[in-house]
Design a protein around this motif. Structure first.
Motif, PDB file in Angstrom:
ATOM      1  N   ASP A  73       4.640   7.383   1.091  1.00 45.54           N
ATOM      2  CA  ASP A  73       4.549   6.451   2.216  1.00 45.54           C
ATOM      3  C   ASP A  73       4.226   5.058   1.684  1.00 45.54           C
ATOM      4  O   ASP A  73       3.207   4.865   1.012  1.00 45.54           O
ATOM      5  N   VAL A  74       5.078   4.074   1.988  1.00 41.71           N
ATOM      6  CA  VAL A  74       4.889   2.700   1.525  1.00 41.71           C
ATOM      7  C   VAL A  74       4.907   1.754   2.730  1.00 41.71           C
ATOM      8  O   VAL A  74       5.770   1.872   3.605  1.00 41.71           O
ATOM      9  N   GLU A  75       3.953   0.826   2.752  1.00 44.96           N
ATOM     10  CA  GLU A  75       3.914  -0.206   3.788  1.00 44.96           C
ATOM     11  C   GLU A  75       3.520  -1.532   3.150  1.00 44.96           C
ATOM     12  O   GLU A  75       2.874  -1.565   2.095  1.00 44.96           O
ATOM     13  N   VAL A  76       3.927  -2.629   3.781  1.00 45.88           N
ATOM     14  CA  VAL A  76       3.539  -3.965   3.320  1.00 45.88           C
ATOM     15  C   VAL A  76       2.817  -4.677   4.454  1.00 45.88           C
ATOM     16  O   VAL A  76       3.071  -4.434   5.639  1.00 45.88           O
ATOM     17  N   VAL A  89       0.851  -1.188   0.000  1.00 45.61           N
ATOM     18  CA  VAL A  89       0.000   0.000   0.000  1.00 45.61           C
ATOM     19  C   VAL A  89       0.884   1.234   0.000  1.00 45.61           C
ATOM     20  O   VAL A  89       1.956   1.234   0.618  1.00 45.61           O
ATOM     21  N   TRP A  90       0.431   2.269  -0.705  1.00 51.97           N
ATOM     22  CA  TRP A  90       1.222   3.493  -0.765  1.00 51.97           C
ATOM     23  C   TRP A  90       0.308   4.715  -0.854  1.00 51.97           C
ATOM     24  O   TRP A  90      -0.871   4.610  -1.192  1.00 51.97           O
ATOM     25  N   ARG A 128       1.073  -2.218  12.288  1.00 48.90           N
ATOM     26  CA  ARG A 128       0.119  -1.162  12.642  1.00 48.90           C
ATOM     27  C   ARG A 128       0.160  -0.030  11.608  1.00 48.90           C
ATOM     28  O   ARG A 128      -0.892   0.541  11.249  1.00 48.90           O
ATOM     29  N   ALA A 129       1.345   0.309  11.128  1.00 49.34           N
ATOM     30  CA  ALA A 129       1.461   1.354  10.103  1.00 49.34           C
ATOM     31  C   ALA A 129       0.726   0.941   8.836  1.00 49.34           C
ATOM     32  O   ALA A 129       0.052   1.767   8.191  1.00 49.34           O
ATOM     33  N   TYR A 130       0.839  -0.337   8.467  1.00 54.47           N
ATOM     34  CA  TYR A 130       0.124  -0.862   7.299  1.00 54.47           C
ATOM     35  C   TYR A 130      -1.376  -0.735   7.504  1.00 54.47           C
ATOM     36  O   TYR A 130      -2.111  -0.267   6.612  1.00 54.47           O
TER      37      TYR A 130
END
Length: 659
Positions: free
Chosen positions: A110-113, A46-47, A348-350
């Motif tokens: 901002d990128v998260e997996v 997600v970004w 949690r950030a994801y």
């Protein structure tokens, strides 16, 4: 050394898979497997904001080993957030994908997996047990006032655990074991191993202070406390192996590993420890301790207090137990999702990036897998797909194949609303769609599997509780040839189990202090935790009951004075039981700060249960009740005496008295 060489040469072969019970989700997975193809797993990237450099990032990820597919991005125009699903081979290494995605993370992008493929399962401990060992050493030094005596239980416990864990590592090649089996073995083995050695060392020191020779003292310590250690350890092993009635592969693997660890700690206590005691001689006593003191000990004063006010002591103990155990009536069993993880963690950030754009249930999707044998069934399945969007609690419905639907709930996986949705689909919506046709639809997916595992556990937990309560009664009846002592012991064991479960519910489900442990906010209790607490707490409660009552029974056999037996037993074992429980609390609590919700829950639950069991149940409630019951404590029907095997855990002298 041989075990170490084999373990280092062969490595480990732990598995994180869990056998599913006979359930609807298991059937759904079986039907999916019938379609063939390579088993896969998936997760999301997600970004925010959508757009460049997302195209370059996804193009790079498509070329990585193990990546089967990367879907086209889905964009939420309201928040400017986008995500793509990455499909990987089942056993693919996800680290390169994570590194490739996070390489593009910046203040402006901002990128998260996250998702199933990128979820890190609990593994072996990260050395937190060292804190517990250091605390145990401090307590032993304060208790014994001798560095040699304090070091012995630590050395024996660590050697027993280390040898057993090497064997567990080797056994992972032949038996399905999770990596958490090492943590469970270390957690339980260190606690009981140090305690078992402590009881033998304590008896040996008392013998030496009374003028016995080193050889005679060691022999007597093994023939009394050593027997109690073997008996108590055997009950722990039996309780752990009793988890097989739950019939969940992950749990039974942990139980086997923990049982092996307890066995090795028993062997270390009755073989290695006597050898070390013989080598050290009188150095286990300081010069000051060799001087006899006639001052009453704290245990003696406590025994006197219980003797003078047994009703008030029993009432106070019962109130404490009821207060701590009360939250268990509201315990929910299930999986915690990323919404309850600590703020600042990747999971949690994801979640915080995905949820505002795509709803709380984005990662709780359900798979509806259908058997469509004819045209009428196909029509019924189409009608079901259309009607699902109107079901309360359903956010979106999408086709994932000719006979598979993906249903995304409005709520996250850990909520009661999502569990209610699964049951509503199974009990109402799907049966209505199937009626009058050959259509059969099964609800699967990770969320449904978790619900099925929890339901299977709760269905078998009463059987497990009943089984170990009966087992505790029979073992104590054989040991002490009494009806009331085993009955009170078995019921008090159940009370301690409820205390452990109540404490876990309050801390980890209600969230009363979970943030302080570094595991985030309140969430349902993982199904592993209640079963492990039930089995381990039963065994540990039996330990303290055996050590306390065996000394009382020894005095009763000599004097036939119930009041004196209770006072002497409590006076002579009170200090060592209190020290043993405090040591075990330190060891268990050190795992409570591991940062892993499951490991932390088990550690804190066991630690608080042991603390209450020792100080409230064994040292207060049990002697108070036995004082109120009187001589009837030791009554035993003649017919039962004839058929009960004769097992003495107090030594040959008492065997002679019994005969």
């Amino acid at each position: 050394m041989a075990l170490a060489a084999i373990a280092l040469a062969g490595g480990t072969a732990f598995t994180d898979g869990a056998d599913l019970p006979d359930s609807e989700s298991a059937t759904a997975y079986a039907l999916l497997a019938e379609d063939g193809g390579t088993p896969t797993t998936s997760g999301n990237i997600v970004w925010k904001p959508s757009g460049d450099p997302a195209g370059e990032m996804l193009a790079k990820i498509r070329t990585l080993p193990g990546v089967v597919d990367v879907t086209e991005p889905r964009v939420d125009t309201g928040t400017g957030t986008a995500y793509a699903t990455v499909v990987l081979d089942k056993d693919a290494d996800t680290a390169p994908v994570t590194e490739a995605a996070l390489a593009y993370d910046s203040p402006d992008f901002d990128v998260e997996v996250g998702g199933q493929a990128f979820t890190e399962l609990p593994g072996a401990s990260h050395g937190t047990e060292a804190v517990g060992i250091i605390a145990a050493l401090v307590i032993l030094v304060l208790m014994f006032r001798s560095g040699w005596a304090a070091a012995l239980p630590i050395v024996v416990g660590v050697v027993g655990v280390a040898a057993s864990l090497l064997l567990v590592m080797i056994a992972s090649h032949a038996v399905d074991l999770a990596a958490t089996s090492l943590t469970m073995g270390a957690l339980i083995g260190l606690g009981v191993g140090i305690d078992y050695a402590l009881f033998i060392v304590n008896r040996h020191r008392k013998n030496l202070s009374r003028g016995r020779t080193i050889t005679d003292s060691i022999a007597d310590a093994l023939d009394t406390s050593g027997r109690a250690v073997v008996f108590a350890g055997a009950t722990v092993i039996v309780a752990l192996l009793g988890m097989f009635v739950v019939d969940l592969g992950l749990l039974t693997g942990m139980a086997r590993a923990a049982a092996v660890t307890v066995l090795f700690t028993i062997l270390a206590a009755i073989t290695l420890l006597p050898a070390l005691l013989a080598i050290l001689g009188t150095r286990v006593l300081s010069k000051r301790q060799q001087v006899t003191s006639h001052r009453p000990t704290l245990s003696a004063r406590w025994a006197d207090l219980i003797d003078r006010a047994p009703k008030r002591a029993a009432t106070a103990a019962l109130l404490v137990i009821a207060l701590i155990a009360a939250p268990v009536t509201m315990m929910r069993v299930g999986d915690a999702d990323a919404s309850s993880d600590p703020v600042g963690t990747p999971a949690r950030a994801y979640h915080d990036l995905m949820a505002p754009a795509f709803g709380d249930g984005f990662d709780a999707s359900l798979l509806l897998v259908a058997q469509v044998p004819d045209a009428a069934s196909s029509t019924a399945f189409t009608n079901l797909a259309t009607s699902l969007a109107e079901v309360p609690g359903v956010a979106t419905v999408a086709a994932a194949g000719r006979t598979v639907l993906t249903v995304v709930p409005e709520t996250s996986a850990q909520t009661e609303e999502t569990a209610d949705l699964v049951h509503r689909l199974r009990d109402e919506v799907i049966p209505a769609a199937e009626r009058g046709s050959g259509l059969r639809v099964y609800v699967g997916g990770t969320t449904a599997t978790s619900i099925d595992l929890s339901d299977a556990l709760l269905g078998k937990l009463p059987l497990y509780l009943g089984l170990i309560a009966l087992l505790g009664f029979l073992l104590l009846a054989v040991a002490f040839r009494s009806i009331l002592v085993p009955l009170v012991g078995a019921l008090s064991n159940l009370a301690t189990i409820l205390v452990g479960l109540g404490a876990v519910t309050a801390i980890f489900q209600f969230g009363w202090g979970s943030a302080l442990l570094g595991v985030g906010s309140g969430a349902p209790i993982m199904y592993l935790i209640p079963v492990l607490i039930v089995g381990v707490v039963f065994g540990l409660s039996m330990d303290y009951q055996v050590f306390l009552v065996s000394r009382m029974h020894e005095e009763w056999a000599h004097t036939r004075d119930n009041r004196r037996a209770i006072r002497v037993g409590l006076t002579e074992t009170g200090q060592v039981i209190a020290a043993a429980a405090t040591i075990m609390l330190c060891v268990f609590a050190s795992f409570g700060f591991s940062g892993e919700r499951i490991v932390s829950g088990i550690g804190i639950g066991l630690g608080l249960a042991v603390l209450v069991d020792a100080f409230v149940v064994r040292l207060t409630l049990i002697p108070a009740l036995m004082r109120l019951i009187g001589r009837a404590n030791w009554s035993y029907p003649r017919w039962a005496d004839r058929v009960t095997p004769r097992v003495s855990i107090e030594g040959p002298v008492l065997e002679t008295i019994k005969s």
